[in-house]
Enzyme design. Sequence first.
Site, mmCIF file in Angstrom:
data_model
loop_
_atom_site.group_PDB
_atom_site.id
_atom_site.type_symbol
_atom_site.label_atom_id
_atom_site.label_comp_id
_atom_site.label_asym_id
_atom_site.label_seq_id
_atom_site.Cartn_x
_atom_site.Cartn_y
_atom_site.Cartn_z
ATOM 1 N N CYS A 1 0.349 0.356 10.298
ATOM 2 C CA CYS A 1 -0.113 -0.684 9.370
ATOM 3 C C CYS A 1 1.002 -1.540 8.759
ATOM 4 C CB CYS A 1 -0.932 -0.052 8.251
ATOM 5 S SG CYS A 1 -1.682 -1.321 7.197
ATOM 6 N N CYS B 1 0.468 4.913 6.894
ATOM 7 C CA CYS B 1 -0.148 4.771 8.220
ATOM 8 C C CYS B 1 0.823 4.052 9.168
ATOM 9 C CB CYS B 1 -1.463 4.003 8.118
ATOM 10 S SG CYS B 1 -2.488 4.565 6.744
ATOM 11 N N CYS C 1 0.853 -1.195 0.000
ATOM 12 C CA CYS C 1 0.000 0.000 0.000
ATOM 13 C C CYS C 1 0.887 1.243 0.000
ATOM 14 C CB CYS C 1 -0.913 -0.007 1.228
ATOM 15 S SG CYS C 1 -2.020 1.426 1.246
ATOM 16 N N CYS D 1 -16.580 -8.982 5.392
ATOM 17 C CA CYS D 1 -15.907 -7.696 5.131
ATOM 18 C C CYS D 1 -14.636 -7.941 4.328
ATOM 19 C CB CYS D 1 -15.520 -7.015 6.430
ATOM 20 S SG CYS D 1 -16.873 -6.820 7.583
ATOM 21 N N CYS E 1 -19.562 -5.951 3.367
ATOM 22 C CA CYS E 1 -18.835 -4.743 3.751
ATOM 23 C C CYS E 1 -17.526 -4.752 2.981
ATOM 24 C CB CYS E 1 -18.560 -4.760 5.262
ATOM 25 S SG CYS E 1 -17.546 -3.385 5.849
ATOM 26 N N CYS F 1 -19.443 2.244 8.380
ATOM 27 C CA CYS F 1 -18.677 1.600 9.450
ATOM 28 C C CYS F 1 -17.432 2.455 9.627
ATOM 29 C CB CYS F 1 -18.317 0.169 9.060
ATOM 30 S SG CYS F 1 -17.243 -0.647 10.272
ATOM 31 N N ARG G 1 -18.002 -2.285 17.768
ATOM 32 C CA ARG G 1 -17.240 -3.519 17.579
ATOM 33 C C ARG G 1 -15.962 -3.516 18.404
ATOM 34 N NH1 ARG G 1 -16.642 -4.074 12.082
ATOM 35 N NH2 ARG G 1 -18.735 -4.947 12.148
HETATM 36 N N1 SAM Z 1 -6.637 0.707 3.040
HETATM 37 C C1 SAM Z 1 -7.923 0.928 3.539
HETATM 38 C C2 SAM Z 1 -8.001 2.019 4.568
HETATM 39 O O1 SAM Z 1 -7.001 2.365 5.175
HETATM 40 O O2 SAM Z 1 -9.111 2.503 4.772
HETATM 41 C C3 SAM Z 1 -8.573 -0.323 4.101
HETATM 42 C C4 SAM Z 1 -7.750 -1.296 4.872
HETATM 43 S S1 SAM Z 1 -7.027 -0.672 6.373
HETATM 44 C C5 SAM Z 1 -6.016 -2.033 6.859
HETATM 45 C C6 SAM Z 1 -8.435 -0.703 7.488
HETATM 46 C C7 SAM Z 1 -8.214 -0.339 8.928
HETATM 47 O O3 SAM Z 1 -7.453 -1.333 9.578
HETATM 48 C C8 SAM Z 1 -7.467 0.926 9.257
HETATM 49 O O4 SAM Z 1 -8.228 2.098 9.114
HETATM 50 C C9 SAM Z 1 -7.111 0.696 10.701
HETATM 51 O O5 SAM Z 1 -8.128 1.170 11.552
HETATM 52 C C10 SAM Z 1 -7.037 -0.819 10.811
HETATM 53 N N2 SAM Z 1 -5.679 -1.283 11.108
HETATM 54 C C11 SAM Z 1 -4.646 -1.387 10.257
HETATM 55 N N3 SAM Z 1 -3.547 -1.829 10.886
HETATM 56 C C12 SAM Z 1 -3.886 -2.008 12.178
HETATM 57 C C13 SAM Z 1 -3.187 -2.442 13.330
HETATM 58 N N4 SAM Z 1 -1.885 -2.766 13.285
HETATM 59 N N5 SAM Z 1 -3.841 -2.521 14.495
HETATM 60 C C14 SAM Z 1 -5.157 -2.190 14.571
HETATM 61 N N6 SAM Z 1 -5.878 -1.769 13.516
HETATM 62 C C15 SAM Z 1 -5.250 -1.673 12.342
HETATM 63 FE FE1 SF4 Z 2 -2.830 1.266 3.350
HETATM 64 FE FE2 SF4 Z 2 -2.751 0.102 5.726
HETATM 65 FE FE3 SF4 Z 2 -3.079 2.724 5.586
HETATM 66 FE FE4 SF4 Z 2 -5.103 1.082 4.784
HETATM 67 S S1 SF4 Z 2 -4.281 1.316 6.843
HETATM 68 S S2 SF4 Z 2 -4.320 2.909 3.736
HETATM 69 S S3 SF4 Z 2 -3.862 -0.632 3.957
HETATM 70 S S4 SF4 Z 2 -1.259 1.570 4.921
#
Ligand code: SAM
Ligand code: SF4
Length: 353
Positions: free
Chosen positions: A67, A64, A60, A104, A135, A195, A267
């Site tokens: 992530c 973040c 990606c 989802c 979802c 959500c 949730r």
């Molecule tokens: N890329 C899209 C986005 O960011 O909206 C969808 C997938 S992203 C992985 C969805 C959500 O996963 C993020 O907004 C975050 O809240 C959650 N997430 C990602 N990594 C995480 C982690 N290490 N611990 C807890 N929640 C996490």
């Molecule tokens: Fe990409 Fe992870 Fe951020 Fe979603 S949370 S936008 S998958 S880096």
Amino acid sequence: MNTHIRHETLDPAWSVAAILDLFALPLNDLLLKAQTIHRQHHPANAVQQSRLLSIKTGACPEDCAYCPQSSRYQTAVEEAPLMPLPQVLAAAKRAQAAGAQRFCMGAAWRSPTERQLDDVVEHVKAVKALGLETCVTLGMLKPGQAERLKAAGLDYYNHNLDTSREYYGEIIHSRTYDDRLQTLQRVRDAGLKVCCGGIVGLGESREIRAGLIATLASLAPYPESVPINQLVKVAGTPLADAPDLDPIEFVRTIAVTRIVMPRTVVRLSAGRETMHDSTQALCFMAGANSIFQGEQLLTTPNPRVEADAALFERLGLVPMPDQPRADAATAAPAATSGPTTLKSSTNEEAPAC
Ligand code: SAM
Ligand code: SF4
Ligand code: DTB
């Protein structure tokens, strides 16, 4: 198209200061308040279950800090392209057999292209045809994309604000809070259920957590589903060594979310794998009424179905057979039995999930 972002505060009582006052209550008082409100709006012991599937993993472009799927960090996540439909359908059938009500699908995209959305539309149609709620979480949506998903039969779009506006820049630099709010508005305008929640344990203060909840509550209307994730610390990400959040503070966050957004389904989301059963029990007492079911979230582990079944048995929790309704509360405000008695006619005021 309506590009106006509705973000007004509907209930002035839920200023950050008012939410901080809730956080500061003695725990017993806070839990009583949350549990009382919970019973007024939801079946007391029913828990909704969703199943997650990562349909496109890793690589990606976003940054973040929490992530493991960001291409900016060296993590153990193996990249995988968009999953073919037969594999998605097989996973959805397994989830349904294991008791999931909603499926989802998550993709590690900043924003899907139209071509990518073509495929997701097919996935949504096929999963919906199984009788599951659907979802997806695909990142930011461009104009018209939410409408395409709605037409395919999508029920919910997940798009988290993750933290407060003030703290966002500490965690994510590749997009803005307003980008996030814009997609949420597009989702709403398309008639999809929202959500939207966040992550706690990012090193944020209580005030930041209160700010997130205040923003979620100020969305008009507030989300039907609010996932509260505890950070899953993943090696290689900038937050791999973030300090542990006090479990009681996590429980408080759930309770305050329940009080501030009475009709939403809260949730108890990521983080259960390392969470003590007693903490989970307190979260359910505090008003959490949804979980992710199954041994994997997107890329990280989650409790096994059997472990959750055993926990539900110990706590007297039952799977939610249908969507909770606002009129359930008036039918049986202090219901302690299963939710079947609470299924009733549609109600315009009913929470959508
Ligand atoms: N890329 C899209 C986005 O960011 O909206 C969808 C997938 S992203 C992985 C969805 C959500 O996963 C993020 O907004 C975050 O809240 C959650 N997430 C990602 N990594 C995480 C982690 N290490 N611990 C807890 N929640 C996490
Ligand atoms: Fe990409 Fe992870 Fe951020 Fe979603 S949370 S936008 S998958 S880096
Ligand atoms: C949400 O709020 N949490 C889920 C879902 N919505 C998409 C994701 C949790 C991801 C946890 C880290 C992982 O497994 O990669």
